[in-house]
Structures are given as structure tokens and as C-alpha cells.
Write a protein that holds these residues in place. Structure first.
Motif, short mmCIF file in Angstrom:
data_model
loop_
_atom_site.label_atom_id
_atom_site.label_comp_id
_atom_site.label_asym_id
_atom_site.label_seq_id
_atom_site.Cartn_x
_atom_site.Cartn_y
_atom_site.Cartn_z
N ARG A 273 -24.75 -12.18 -1.57
CA ARG A 273 -23.43 -12.00 -2.18
C ARG A 273 -22.55 -13.21 -1.89
O ARG A 273 -21.91 -13.76 -2.79
N GLU A 274 -22.50 -13.63 -0.63
CA GLU A 274 -21.68 -14.79 -0.26
C GLU A 274 -22.16 -16.06 -0.96
O GLU A 274 -21.34 -16.84 -1.44
N GLU A 275 -23.47 -16.27 -1.01
CA GLU A 275 -24.01 -17.44 -1.69
C GLU A 275 -23.65 -17.42 -3.17
O GLU A 275 -23.29 -18.46 -3.75
N THR A 276 -23.74 -16.25 -3.78
CA THR A 276 -23.42 -16.11 -5.20
C THR A 276 -21.95 -16.42 -5.46
O THR A 276 -21.61 -17.13 -6.40
N ILE A 277 -21.09 -15.91 -4.61
CA ILE A 277 -19.66 -16.17 -4.77
C ILE A 277 -19.38 -17.66 -4.59
O ILE A 277 -18.63 -18.26 -5.37
N GLN A 278 -20.00 -18.28 -3.59
CA GLN A 278 -19.78 -19.71 -3.37
C GLN A 278 -20.27 -20.54 -4.55
O GLN A 278 -19.58 -21.45 -5.01
N ARG A 279 -21.46 -20.21 -5.05
CA ARG A 279 -22.00 -20.95 -6.19
C ARG A 279 -21.14 -20.75 -7.43
O ARG A 279 -20.88 -21.69 -8.18
N SER A 280 -20.67 -19.53 -7.65
CA SER A 280 -19.82 -19.23 -8.81
C SER A 280 -18.51 -19.99 -8.71
O SER A 280 -18.01 -20.53 -9.70
N THR A 281 -17.96 -20.05 -7.50
CA THR A 281 -16.70 -20.77 -7.29
C THR A 281 -16.87 -22.25 -7.62
O THR A 281 -16.00 -22.86 -8.24
N LYS A 282 -18.00 -22.83 -7.23
CA LYS A 282 -18.26 -24.24 -7.53
C LYS A 282 -18.36 -24.47 -9.04
O LYS A 282 -17.81 -25.44 -9.56
N VAL A 283 -19.06 -23.59 -9.74
CA VAL A 283 -19.21 -23.73 -11.20
C VAL A 283 -17.85 -23.63 -11.88
O VAL A 283 -17.52 -24.44 -12.76
N ILE A 284 -17.06 -22.67 -11.47
CA ILE A 284 -15.73 -22.50 -12.07
C ILE A 284 -14.84 -23.69 -11.73
O ILE A 284 -14.10 -24.19 -12.59
N GLY A 285 -14.93 -24.17 -10.50
CA GLY A 285 -14.16 -25.35 -10.10
C GLY A 285 -14.52 -26.56 -10.95
O GLY A 285 -13.64 -27.32 -11.37
N LYS A 286 -15.80 -26.74 -11.21
CA LYS A 286 -16.24 -27.86 -12.05
C LYS A 286 -15.72 -27.69 -13.47
O LYS A 286 -15.25 -28.65 -14.09
N LEU A 287 -15.79 -26.48 -14.00
CA LEU A 287 -15.29 -26.22 -15.34
C LEU A 287 -13.79 -26.54 -15.43
O LEU A 287 -13.34 -27.21 -16.35
N VAL A 288 -13.03 -26.08 -14.45
CA VAL A 288 -11.59 -26.34 -14.44
C VAL A 288 -11.33 -27.85 -14.39
O VAL A 288 -10.48 -28.37 -15.11
N ALA A 289 -12.06 -28.57 -13.54
CA ALA A 289 -11.88 -30.03 -13.43
C ALA A 289 -12.25 -30.72 -14.74
O ALA A 289 -11.53 -31.64 -15.17
N ASP A 290 -13.34 -30.29 -15.38
CA ASP A 290 -13.76 -30.90 -16.65
C ASP A 290 -12.71 -30.68 -17.74
O ASP A 290 -12.36 -31.60 -18.48
N VAL A 291 -12.20 -29.45 -17.83
CA VAL A 291 -11.18 -29.16 -18.84
C VAL A 291 -9.91 -29.96 -18.52
O VAL A 291 -9.30 -30.55 -19.42
N ASP A 292 -9.52 -29.98 -17.26
CA ASP A 292 -8.30 -30.66 -16.84
C ASP A 292 -8.32 -32.14 -17.23
O ASP A 292 -7.29 -32.71 -17.60
#
Length: 136
Positions: A82-101
């Protein structure tokens, strides 16, 4: 005068019924969210599984100890996943936000700030409840 009184009673009953429905819906939603939160709590997984095994299998004391050890091991592994999944998901979303930004104009960036996910929103597996777009 009697007709007026009966309409008042009918209106009051209708209002009471409507109020009861509205309160019931909101209460139901709140209870469903609470139950879902409890079900996804790793600390509760252990209790729930052991209770189910106790009720359905009626294990011996030795079996119960063995089952508890197995459940503890599984719950620890599930917590890590669960923790690994949340961490990986957070990274993917962070990258998406940075790309859009990077692609936004200054005016768009101001509006995008309010759309960015908050840190507390990313610490839950609810963030994974996103449907892919339907392809035409």
C-alpha cells in the motif's frame, strides 16, 4: 376552516417526510464513507480476517496462533505494498503536474494552482480511482 387545517397537517407531514429523506441520504453517505475508511484501514484487516476465521472455522488454539501469525505477516506485506503504491502514484501525479505546468501561460498557471492536488489527497489509495478515457 377544516379544509385549511387538513392542508396544514398534510403540508407539515410532507415537509417532515422530505426532511427525513434528506437527512437519511446524508447520513447514509456519511456512514458509507466511514465504513469504507474502516475497511481500508490495515489495522482492521487483521481483526476482520481473524474474526471471520474464528466464526466459520472454529480453529483450535494452536491453529488460531498459527493463523494469527500468517495474518500478521500478510497484513505487514499488504501495508508495504500500500505504501509503495501510494508513493509511486504520488510520483506519477507529481510528474503529470510538472509536465502540465511547463506548458502553461502565466495566466493559466494562476488558475492551475487551484487545481493541483493537495499532499493529503495523495496519501490515500482513493487517488487511484481514476478511469482512463474512453477511446472513440
Amino acid at each position: 376552516m377544516k379544509i385549511s387545517y387538513s392542508w396544514k397537517v398534510t403540508g407539515a407531514l410532507a415537509a417532515l417526510i422530505l426532511l427525513s429523506v434528506v437527512v437519511g441520504v446524508f447520513l447514509g453517505i456519511r456512514l458509507a464513507r466511514l465504513k469504507q475508511a474502516q475497511a481500508s484501514n490495515p489495522a482492521r484487516w487483521n481483526e476482520t480476517v481473524m474474526k471471520s476465521l474464528d466464526q466459520k472455522l472454529k480453529p483450535t488454539p494452536e491453529q488460531r496462533r498459527q493463523f494469527q501469525t500468517d495474518i500478521d505477516t500478510a497484513v505487514d506485506e499488504l501495508k508495504r505494498i500500500r505504501e509503495e503504491t501510494i508513493q509511486r502514484s504520488t510520483k506519477v501525479i507529481g510528474k503529470l503536474v510538472a509536465d502540465v505546468d511547463q506548458r502553461l501561460t502565466p495566466e493559466q498557471k494562476a488558475a492551475f494552482e487551484s487545481m493541483k492536488p493537495k499532499a493529503q489527497d495523495l496519501n490515500s489509495l482513493d487517488v487511484l480511482k481514476v478511469e482512463p478515457r474512453k477511446k472513440p
